[in-house]
Each structure stands twice: as C-alpha cells, then as structure tokens.
Motif scaffolding. Sequence first.
Motif, mmCIF file in Angstrom:
data_model
loop_
_atom_site.group_PDB
_atom_site.id
_atom_site.type_symbol
_atom_site.label_atom_id
_atom_site.label_comp_id
_atom_site.label_asym_id
_atom_site.label_seq_id
_atom_site.Cartn_x
_atom_site.Cartn_y
_atom_site.Cartn_z
ATOM 1 N N LEU A 170 0.831 -1.201 0.000
ATOM 2 C CA LEU A 170 0.000 0.000 0.000
ATOM 3 C C LEU A 170 0.866 1.251 0.000
ATOM 4 O O LEU A 170 0.533 2.250 -0.669
ATOM 5 C CB LEU A 170 -0.912 -0.005 1.223
ATOM 6 C CG LEU A 170 -1.853 1.197 1.372
ATOM 7 C CD1 LEU A 170 -2.775 1.328 0.168
ATOM 8 C CD2 LEU A 170 -2.663 1.079 2.655
ATOM 9 N N GLY A 171 1.977 1.218 0.737
ATOM 10 C CA GLY A 171 2.880 2.366 0.747
ATOM 11 C C GLY A 171 3.456 2.654 -0.626
ATOM 12 O O GLY A 171 3.575 3.816 -1.031
ATOM 13 N N VAL A 172 3.822 1.608 -1.357
ATOM 14 C CA VAL A 172 4.332 1.797 -2.719
ATOM 15 C C VAL A 172 3.263 2.427 -3.605
ATOM 16 O O VAL A 172 3.542 3.353 -4.381
ATOM 17 C CB VAL A 172 4.800 0.445 -3.305
ATOM 18 C CG1 VAL A 172 5.160 0.598 -4.784
ATOM 19 C CG2 VAL A 172 5.994 -0.090 -2.523
ATOM 20 N N VAL A 173 2.034 1.934 -3.490
ATOM 21 C CA VAL A 173 0.934 2.483 -4.282
ATOM 22 C C VAL A 173 0.720 3.962 -3.946
ATOM 23 O O VAL A 173 0.526 4.797 -4.844
ATOM 24 C CB VAL A 173 -0.354 1.680 -4.041
ATOM 25 C CG1 VAL A 173 -1.542 2.349 -4.728
ATOM 26 C CG2 VAL A 173 -0.194 0.246 -4.537
ATOM 27 N N LEU A 174 0.763 4.304 -2.666
ATOM 28 C CA LEU A 174 0.569 5.698 -2.256
ATOM 29 C C LEU A 174 1.677 6.595 -2.804
ATOM 30 O O LEU A 174 1.410 7.727 -3.236
ATOM 31 C CB LEU A 174 0.517 5.789 -0.733
ATOM 32 C CG LEU A 174 -0.697 5.155 -0.057
ATOM 33 C CD1 LEU A 174 -0.543 5.188 1.459
ATOM 34 C CD2 LEU A 174 -1.976 5.859 -0.465
ATOM 35 N N LEU A 175 2.906 6.099 -2.788
ATOM 36 C CA LEU A 175 4.006 6.903 -3.333
ATOM 37 C C LEU A 175 3.862 7.105 -4.836
ATOM 38 O O LEU A 175 4.124 8.187 -5.359
ATOM 39 C CB LEU A 175 5.346 6.223 -3.024
ATOM 40 C CG LEU A 175 5.860 6.349 -1.588
ATOM 41 C CD1 LEU A 175 7.153 5.567 -1.418
ATOM 42 C CD2 LEU A 175 6.085 7.807 -1.223
ATOM 43 N N VAL A 176 3.443 6.058 -5.534
ATOM 44 C CA VAL A 176 3.263 6.176 -6.989
ATOM 45 C C VAL A 176 2.146 7.155 -7.312
ATOM 46 O O VAL A 176 2.252 7.973 -8.245
ATOM 47 C CB VAL A 176 2.966 4.795 -7.604
ATOM 48 C CG1 VAL A 176 2.563 4.933 -9.065
ATOM 49 C CG2 VAL A 176 4.184 3.884 -7.478
ATOM 50 N N LEU A 177 1.061 7.114 -6.532
ATOM 51 C CA LEU A 177 -0.098 7.957 -6.822
ATOM 52 C C LEU A 177 0.073 9.400 -6.340
ATOM 53 O O LEU A 177 -0.284 10.349 -7.052
ATOM 54 C CB LEU A 177 -1.355 7.358 -6.182
ATOM 55 C CG LEU A 177 -1.843 6.026 -6.741
ATOM 56 C CD1 LEU A 177 -3.057 5.538 -5.958
ATOM 57 C CD2 LEU A 177 -2.189 6.151 -8.226
ATOM 58 N N PHE A 178 0.628 9.564 -5.122
ATOM 59 C CA PHE A 178 0.617 10.897 -4.506
ATOM 60 C C PHE A 178 1.993 11.402 -4.097
ATOM 61 O O PHE A 178 2.101 12.519 -3.586
ATOM 62 C CB PHE A 178 -0.270 10.878 -3.251
ATOM 63 C CG PHE A 178 -1.657 10.373 -3.494
ATOM 64 C CD1 PHE A 178 -2.563 11.127 -4.230
ATOM 65 C CD2 PHE A 178 -2.062 9.151 -2.998
ATOM 66 C CE1 PHE A 178 -3.845 10.659 -4.457
ATOM 67 C CE2 PHE A 178 -3.337 8.677 -3.209
ATOM 68 C CZ PHE A 178 -4.241 9.436 -3.957
ATOM 69 N N GLY A 179 3.049 10.609 -4.301
ATOM 70 C CA GLY A 179 4.370 11.029 -3.845
ATOM 71 C C GLY A 179 5.332 11.370 -4.950
ATOM 72 O O GLY A 179 6.552 11.218 -4.791
ATOM 73 N N GLY A 180 4.827 11.813 -6.062
ATOM 74 C CA GLY A 180 5.714 12.193 -7.148
ATOM 75 C C GLY A 180 6.053 11.066 -8.089
ATOM 76 O O GLY A 180 7.044 11.142 -8.823
ATOM 77 N N GLY A 181 5.241 10.009 -8.078
ATOM 78 C CA GLY A 181 5.476 8.898 -8.993
ATOM 79 C C GLY A 181 4.974 9.221 -10.387
ATOM 80 O O GLY A 181 5.383 10.197 -11.012
ATOM 81 N N SER A 182 4.044 8.412 -10.870
ATOM 82 C CA SER A 182 3.540 8.607 -12.231
ATOM 83 C C SER A 182 2.343 9.545 -12.289
ATOM 84 O O SER A 182 1.883 9.871 -13.380
ATOM 85 C CB SER A 182 3.150 7.241 -12.824
ATOM 86 O OG SER A 182 4.236 6.351 -12.800
ATOM 87 N N PHE A 183 1.855 9.995 -11.129
ATOM 88 C CA PHE A 183 0.618 10.775 -11.139
ATOM 89 C C PHE A 183 0.798 12.123 -10.432
ATOM 90 O O PHE A 183 1.212 13.090 -11.051
ATOM 91 C CB PHE A 183 -0.515 9.955 -10.498
ATOM 92 C CG PHE A 183 -0.846 8.696 -11.249
ATOM 93 C CD1 PHE A 183 -1.778 8.711 -12.279
ATOM 94 C CD2 PHE A 183 -0.207 7.500 -10.954
ATOM 95 C CE1 PHE A 183 -2.077 7.558 -12.993
ATOM 96 C CE2 PHE A 183 -0.488 6.334 -11.652
ATOM 97 C CZ PHE A 183 -1.427 6.365 -12.686
ATOM 98 N N LEU A 184 0.504 12.190 -9.151
ATOM 99 C CA LEU A 184 0.492 13.457 -8.433
ATOM 100 C C LEU A 184 1.669 13.557 -7.469
ATOM 101 O O LEU A 184 2.175 12.554 -6.991
ATOM 102 C CB LEU A 184 -0.822 13.612 -7.650
ATOM 103 C CG LEU A 184 -2.106 13.501 -8.485
ATOM 104 C CD1 LEU A 184 -3.321 13.468 -7.559
ATOM 105 C CD2 LEU A 184 -2.218 14.663 -9.460
ATOM 106 N N GLN A 185 2.081 14.783 -7.187
ATOM 107 C CA GLN A 185 3.158 15.007 -6.229
ATOM 108 C C GLN A 185 2.620 15.882 -5.093
ATOM 109 O O GLN A 185 2.992 17.033 -4.938
ATOM 110 C CB GLN A 185 4.364 15.673 -6.899
ATOM 111 C CG GLN A 185 5.605 15.691 -6.010
ATOM 112 C CD GLN A 185 6.836 16.165 -6.752
ATOM 113 O OE1 GLN A 185 6.775 16.483 -7.934
ATOM 114 N NE2 GLN A 185 7.965 16.214 -6.065
#
Length: 351
Positions: A170-185
């Motif tokens: 879940l932490g990896v998913v959160l980073l990808v979605l909201f931590g500057g991954g492929s979507f939002l930062q």
Amino acid sequence: MIHYVAKRLLLMIPTLLGILLLTFTVIQFVPGGPVEQMVSELRGKGHGSQEAGGGGQSFYRGQQGIDAERMAEIKALYGFDKPAPERFWIMLKGFATFDLGTSFFHQKSVWELIKEKMPVSISLGLWTLVITYLVSVPVGIAKAVREGSRFDTATSFLILSGYAIPSFVLGVVLLVLFGGGSFLQWFPLRGLTSDNWEQLSLVGKVTDYLWHITLPVFAEVVGAFAVITMLTKNTFIEEIRKQYVLTARAKGLPERAVLYRHIFRNALLPLLTGFPAAFIGAFFTGSLLIETLFSLDGLGLLSYNAIMQRDYPVVMGMLFIFTLAGLFAKLVSDVSYVLADPRVKFEGVGQ
C-alpha cells in the motif's frame, strides 16, 4: 492488589533473564561477528596494499593471516577476549543500572541511539494507535447495531480488503499515486520534516510534520482497522444477546439508553484492557518496511541494521528494553482489567 503486583514483578526477573540468556546463547553461534568482519576488512586491505606495491603497514601476513598480537587486540576491542559467561555477567550488571553499552559500529551509547531513533517510531506508533481506535470503535459499534445490513456487509468488505493488503505494498501504491510517482506530487518522499524545518513558524512546523507523516501513517492504519473493528463488533453483539439487555428493553428503556448505559461498559472491557499494552508498544514499535520505504530512520531500521551488522550491544540493549516494556505492559493490562471489572479477581488474572 499489592501482593499480586509484587508477585508479577518478581516473576518478570526470571522471564527477562531467560530471554536474554537464550538470545545471548544463540548469538555465540552466529557467524560473521564483529571480529570476523574486522579480520575480513584487514585481509582486504592487506591484499590491496600488496597489489599496490606493498606501500603502508599491513597487519595481514598472507597465508599466515592476522598476527596473533593484532588478533588479541581486535578481540579485546569488542570484548571477546573474555569467556562467554563472563561477558554475559558483565552485560547483566550493566543492564541492572540501565547501562546498555556502546555500539560497535556507531561508536555511540545504545541509549543515545534509541533516543535518536525513537521520535520516528513514536510518530508512527501513536498516530496509528489513535486513528485506529477513533475509527474502529465507532465503526464496530455501528456494525454490531446494524448486523446483517448493507452497511455491515460493505464495511466488512472494505476493512478486510485493507487488512489483506500488506502495508508495504500500500505504501508503494501511495508513493506512486501521490508522492511524485507517475501521477500526483502532493506529499514528500522521505523524512519526517523538511530541510528548512527549523526556520518555519510554529504553524508551519506542524503543517510540515503532518504533511510528511500522512502517507506512512495511512499505509500503517489501513491494515490495523480490521482487528479492532471486528473485536468491537463481536463483543457488542455478544453483550446485546445477553439477558440483562432483554430485561432493560422489556422495561421500556430507549434503545440508545440500553446501548450506552448497559452494553457500552461491558463490551469495551476487552478494548480497555488491551489499550495500555498497545499504548506502550506504540513508543517502541518500529515498522522496518514502512521506515525503509519512506526513508524514516526509526527503531525498526536500527534493529534490522544491528542484526545484519552483528552489532551485539544494540541487539541486546534493544531486546532488554523491548522485553521490559512488554512485561510491564502486560501487567498494566491485567491490572486495568480488574479495575474495570470488579467481578474479576487478581488470583485469576494472567493465568
């Protein structure tokens, strides 16, 4: 009560000694200790100096290995020049005065290391504990009152789905979605505070801290909801079906009064007795995977590195503190259970 508490305190001593002795004994048979690591490093330097033309002094003597004098110095440096029983006794004498020793690799007191890393673990643990109880208890009560309804089914599906997802994933998913991954930062990737935290105002510091802690805490609490929620629901359902509830309803009491005046106190006993242990554990619990993922240097990461590096003072010191805290937490839980329910006698608690 005094007799019971004194008895439990005395029983802690052999329990603590047994755990420390077992761990210390296992450590003696684990390969790759600090002496072996130092010897390996010196061998590497010895080979390097020979390849470079033999410049500089080397304690490595080819096939002869490390000379005996140097080996004795290395063993004395880490305290391995003494027999194991003597080292164990010296360690116990230090623990008796809460002297946990000095780290082999950090060159710091173990106490100092624990105090440095504890803020991270406290942040994760306390926020996880508070949010879990604030959400799970009301939801569990609502599920018990509405057992079998769509609300009960939907919430069960959601919390069990969250429980099935590992916090690290879940932490990896959160980073990808909201931590500057492929979507939002929207949130930072690492640390509990920003680099300019000292220059921020009080409001800015609080905001910055909450901004950093949001994703790791969310990754922790989602999986923690299921246990408390289902425990709350099941205890309330069990109390709702008892005779005294039927009697209260037969007297014409409103359903709200029956729930909060009669059911609430009895149903919350398991939660109240488990809270002290959970609260104390929140100060010492470190999640290795979450700390690694979000670059949080806490107790979980410290424990892992100490084990991998064979940093025995840190391993034994943290084991001593964690075990002592766990034993006291269990005692507090048992005493709180008796205080919350006078029907329970001390003679039967913890047996």
